[in-house]
Scaffold this motif. Structure first.
Motif, PDB file in Angstrom:
ATOM      1  N   PRO A 267      -0.647   0.899 -12.466  1.00  0.00           N
ATOM      2  CA  PRO A 267      -0.661   0.316 -13.809  1.00  0.00           C
ATOM      3  C   PRO A 267       0.217  -0.937 -13.863  1.00  0.00           C
ATOM      4  O   PRO A 267       1.332  -0.936 -13.329  1.00  0.00           O
TER       5      PRO A 267
ATOM      6  N   ALA B 102       2.424   1.637  -3.440  1.00  0.00           N
ATOM      7  CA  ALA B 102       1.467   2.188  -4.394  1.00  0.00           C
ATOM      8  C   ALA B 102       1.321   3.692  -4.199  1.00  0.00           C
ATOM      9  O   ALA B 102       1.254   4.448  -5.180  1.00  0.00           O
TER      10      ALA B 102
ATOM     11  N   THR C 292       0.838  -1.202   0.000  1.00  0.00           N
ATOM     12  CA  THR C 292       0.000   0.000   0.000  1.00  0.00           C
ATOM     13  C   THR C 292       0.873   1.253   0.000  1.00  0.00           C
ATOM     14  O   THR C 292       0.616   2.214  -0.742  1.00  0.00           O
TER      15      THR C 292
ATOM     16  N   GLU D  80      -4.600   0.365  -7.778  1.00  0.00           N
ATOM     17  CA  GLU D  80      -4.624   1.117  -9.041  1.00  0.00           C
ATOM     18  C   GLU D  80      -3.251   1.471  -9.612  1.00  0.00           C
ATOM     19  O   GLU D  80      -3.074   2.498 -10.252  1.00  0.00           O
TER      20      GLU D  80
ATOM     21  N   HIS E 101       2.110   6.521  -7.040  1.00  0.00           N
ATOM     22  CA  HIS E 101       1.181   7.557  -7.486  1.00  0.00           C
ATOM     23  C   HIS E 101       1.762   8.954  -7.287  1.00  0.00           C
ATOM     24  O   HIS E 101       1.428   9.883  -8.034  1.00  0.00           O
TER      25      HIS E 101
ATOM     26  N   ARG F  95      -3.305  10.654  -8.629  1.00  0.00           N
ATOM     27  CA  ARG F  95      -3.947   9.342  -8.638  1.00  0.00           C
ATOM     28  C   ARG F  95      -5.041   9.335  -9.695  1.00  0.00           C
ATOM     29  O   ARG F  95      -5.641  10.372  -9.990  1.00  0.00           O
ATOM     30  N   PRO F  96      -5.296   8.159 -10.275  1.00  0.00           N
ATOM     31  CA  PRO F  96      -6.395   8.085 -11.228  1.00  0.00           C
ATOM     32  C   PRO F  96      -7.727   8.443 -10.565  1.00  0.00           C
ATOM     33  O   PRO F  96      -7.929   8.152  -9.388  1.00  0.00           O
ATOM     34  N   THR F  97      -8.584   9.083 -11.296  1.00  0.00           N
ATOM     35  CA  THR F  97      -9.898   9.453 -10.747  1.00  0.00           C
ATOM     36  C   THR F  97     -10.947   8.461 -11.232  1.00  0.00           C
ATOM     37  O   THR F  97     -10.737   7.711 -12.168  1.00  0.00           O
TER      38      THR F  97
ATOM     39  N   CYS G 212      -2.442  -3.788  -8.683  1.00  0.00           N
ATOM     40  CA  CYS G 212      -3.043  -3.273  -9.920  1.00  0.00           C
ATOM     41  C   CYS G 212      -4.563  -3.210  -9.847  1.00  0.00           C
ATOM     42  O   CYS G 212      -5.180  -2.488 -10.635  1.00  0.00           O
ATOM     43  N   GLY G 213      -5.147  -3.944  -8.913  1.00  0.00           N
ATOM     44  CA  GLY G 213      -6.587  -3.897  -8.719  1.00  0.00           C
ATOM     45  C   GLY G 213      -6.960  -2.863  -7.688  1.00  0.00           C
ATOM     46  O   GLY G 213      -7.268  -1.712  -8.004  1.00  0.00           O
TER      47      GLY G 213
END
Length: 321
Positions: free
Chosen positions: A197, A163, A160, A195, A167, A319-321, A191-192
């Motif tokens: 890549p 990750a 965590t 998030e 990000h 971070r991806p939205t 990756c799940g």
């Protein structure tokens, strides 16, 4: 160090973060994608890699075989000796990539792990962007570890944090798979749920569990697959590695393969009579050329590491939205 040049559109080009600064991926040359110049763990007494002169000799021997770069996966708290790495790199002409991250809990004291609670991701980000300790040497990847066929609470905590660091910076994440297992659990988490890549994840030690189905599933997910460890005396899977690599290449995943020596003990070094880093090029490379063809093997050693490690480095969290 001056900022990386930008393209006309203003984007920062992808660079590999070495101990001497960020370099274009094509400058890595022939890359040992997983190894150790320095390493020490209370869980492995008497097996420490601490000798700078021996590390220099090993790098020089690797260079004599045509080696151009080495990625040291030694993470936080395990004797990385980051301040020594730039001089070794300059003296030998071999690019070196350093790591931040955290290994399995068994490699640390409970007190040292308690000190990192609540700030682990911040430590990773600082070592990626500002430097390791007072050395000024910036890490180029985050190294974490899974467990045997499972992810315990420590692994989930460290992944965590890895990750979060990814990000924030874009850094790739390299994962020690215990005896090559739990690859799909790692991908499910990183990756799940987290998030990251898949192409920013490098799975190490897949050769230790020669399950061709799992290896192909991991490649299909988009991760990089590192086959490493020919210098280790306690993993008797070298004979199966060429077939696994060939099967992945035949399935169209040659661009996802990485190779490393993973030298973790002084006795394993070539300068002490072991196979060491040079063995990867002296024996493994020609053996793989018989299975895959020299052209593909050359790409695995040169182009794939650059793609796996090159990052458009950033210093603010996204971070991806």
């Amino acid at each position: 160090m001056s900022p990386a040049p930008t393209s006309p559109g203003g984007a920062v080009p992808a660079r590999v973060r070495t101990v001497l600064g960020d370099v274009p991926p094509e400058l890595l040359g022939v890359c040992d994608a997983h190894d150790h110049l320095f390493f020490g763990s209370p869980a492995l007494p008497g097996q420490e890699l601490r000798d700078a002169s021996a590390a220099r000799a090993e790098l020089a021997a690797f260079r004599e075989q045509g080696g151009g770069s080495v990625v040291q996966w030694t993470p936080y708290g395990l004797g990385r000796r980051a301040a020594d790495l730039p001089l070794l790199s300059r003296d030998t002409g071999v690019h070196v990539v350093a790591a931040t991250g955290l290994h399995q809990a068994v490699h640390y004291t409970p007190e040292s792990l308690r000190e990192l609670r609540g700030r682990l991701a911040d430590v990773f980000v600082r070592e990626l962007t500002s430097g390791i300790g007072t050395s000024g040497v910036r890490a180029g990847l985050v190294k974490v570890a899974g467990g045997f066929h499972a992810l315990d609470a420590h692994a989930r905590w460290t992944m965590t944090a890895a990750a979060e660091a990814h990000h924030a910076t874009g850094a790739p994440i390299a994962v020690h798979l215990e005896l090559g297992t739990a690859a799909l659990d790692v991908l499910d988490l990183l990756c799940g749920a987290l998030e990251v890549p898949p192409h920013r994840v490098i799975l190490g030690h897949l050769n230790r569990s020669p399950d061709l189905v799992v290896q192909r599933q991991a490649a299909e997910a988009g991760a990089y697959l590192a086959f490493d460890g020919p210098s280790r005396a306690n993993h008797a899977t070298d004979w199966s590695m060429p077939d696994a690599v060939r099967a992945l290449a035949d399935a169209g995943f040659g661009h996802r393969l990485l190779l490393g020596a993973d030298t973790t003990t002084a006795a394993a070094r070539s300068v002490n009579g072991g196979p060491g880093m040079p063995y990867l090029l002296r024996r493994v490379r020609p053996r793989l050329a018989l299975a895959l063809g020299a052209e593909l093997v050359e790409r695995v050693f040169t182009q794939n590491p650059g793609r796996a490690l090159a990052v458009e480095w950033r210093s603010t969290p996204t971070r991806p939205t």
